[in-house]
Design a protein around this motif. Structure first.
Motif, PDB file in Angstrom:
ATOM      1  N   SER A   1       0.845  -1.205   0.000  1.00 21.30           N
ATOM      2  CA  SER A   1       0.000   0.000   0.000  1.00 21.30           C
ATOM      3  C   SER A   1       0.875   1.247   0.000  1.00 21.30           C
ATOM      4  O   SER A   1       0.581   2.228  -0.702  1.00 21.30           O
TER       5      SER A   1
ATOM      6  N   ALA B   1       1.029   3.984  -2.926  1.00 19.14           N
ATOM      7  CA  ALA B   1       0.844   5.414  -2.633  1.00 19.14           C
ATOM      8  C   ALA B   1       2.027   6.230  -3.152  1.00 19.14           C
ATOM      9  O   ALA B   1       1.843   7.325  -3.706  1.00 19.14           O
TER      10      ALA B   1
ATOM     11  N   THR C   1      -4.682   9.624 -11.970  1.00 18.85           N
ATOM     12  CA  THR C   1      -4.641   8.599 -10.919  1.00 18.85           C
ATOM     13  C   THR C   1      -5.292   7.313 -11.419  1.00 18.85           C
ATOM     14  O   THR C   1      -4.744   6.214 -11.240  1.00 18.85           O
TER      15      THR C   1
END
Length: 114
Positions: free
Chosen positions: A34, A38, A73
């Motif tokens: 994660s 990110a 994104t």
């Protein structure tokens, strides 16, 4: 100007690469991957800001800038799912059989919206 454009494109690829590895390996160590995902999103978005906002020939309204960041994104995750799924298909065929088509759809929709 050329070195900045180069850095922007490097950011796209490095960001997408970090995301692709994180998406595929996430079940093995969710916290670690994660953070890597990110980081990949941050790098990809910084490259987007550099290429599409700072180095843009015309200034865009805030609504356009926000749309570019949102679709970038989406695009980074779609490309990450597609490339990560292709790289690790032999290792994780069931997971990658889902990631690849979802990555194609997500990246296409993001590209179209961008």
């Amino acid at each position: 100007m050329l070195p900045w454009r180069y850095l922007g494109y490097v950011g796209y690829y490095v960001g997408a690469g970090l995301i692709s590895g994180a998406v595929v390996h996430h079940p093995m160590a969710p916290t670690r991957y994660s953070l890597i995902a990110a980081s990949g999103v941050l790098v990809f978005l910084l490259a987007t800001v550099l290429n599409d906002i700072i180095l843009a020939t015309e200034r865009q309204p805030l609504s356009r800038i926000l749309r570019v960041l949102g679709t970038s994104t989406m695009l980074s995750f779609g490309l990450g799912m597609l490339s990560g799924g292709m790289q690790h298909f032999a290792d994780l065929p069931e997971r990658c059989a889902v990631l690849i088509p979802l990555g194609i759809v997500l990246s296409f929709v993001a590209f179209f919206l961008k």
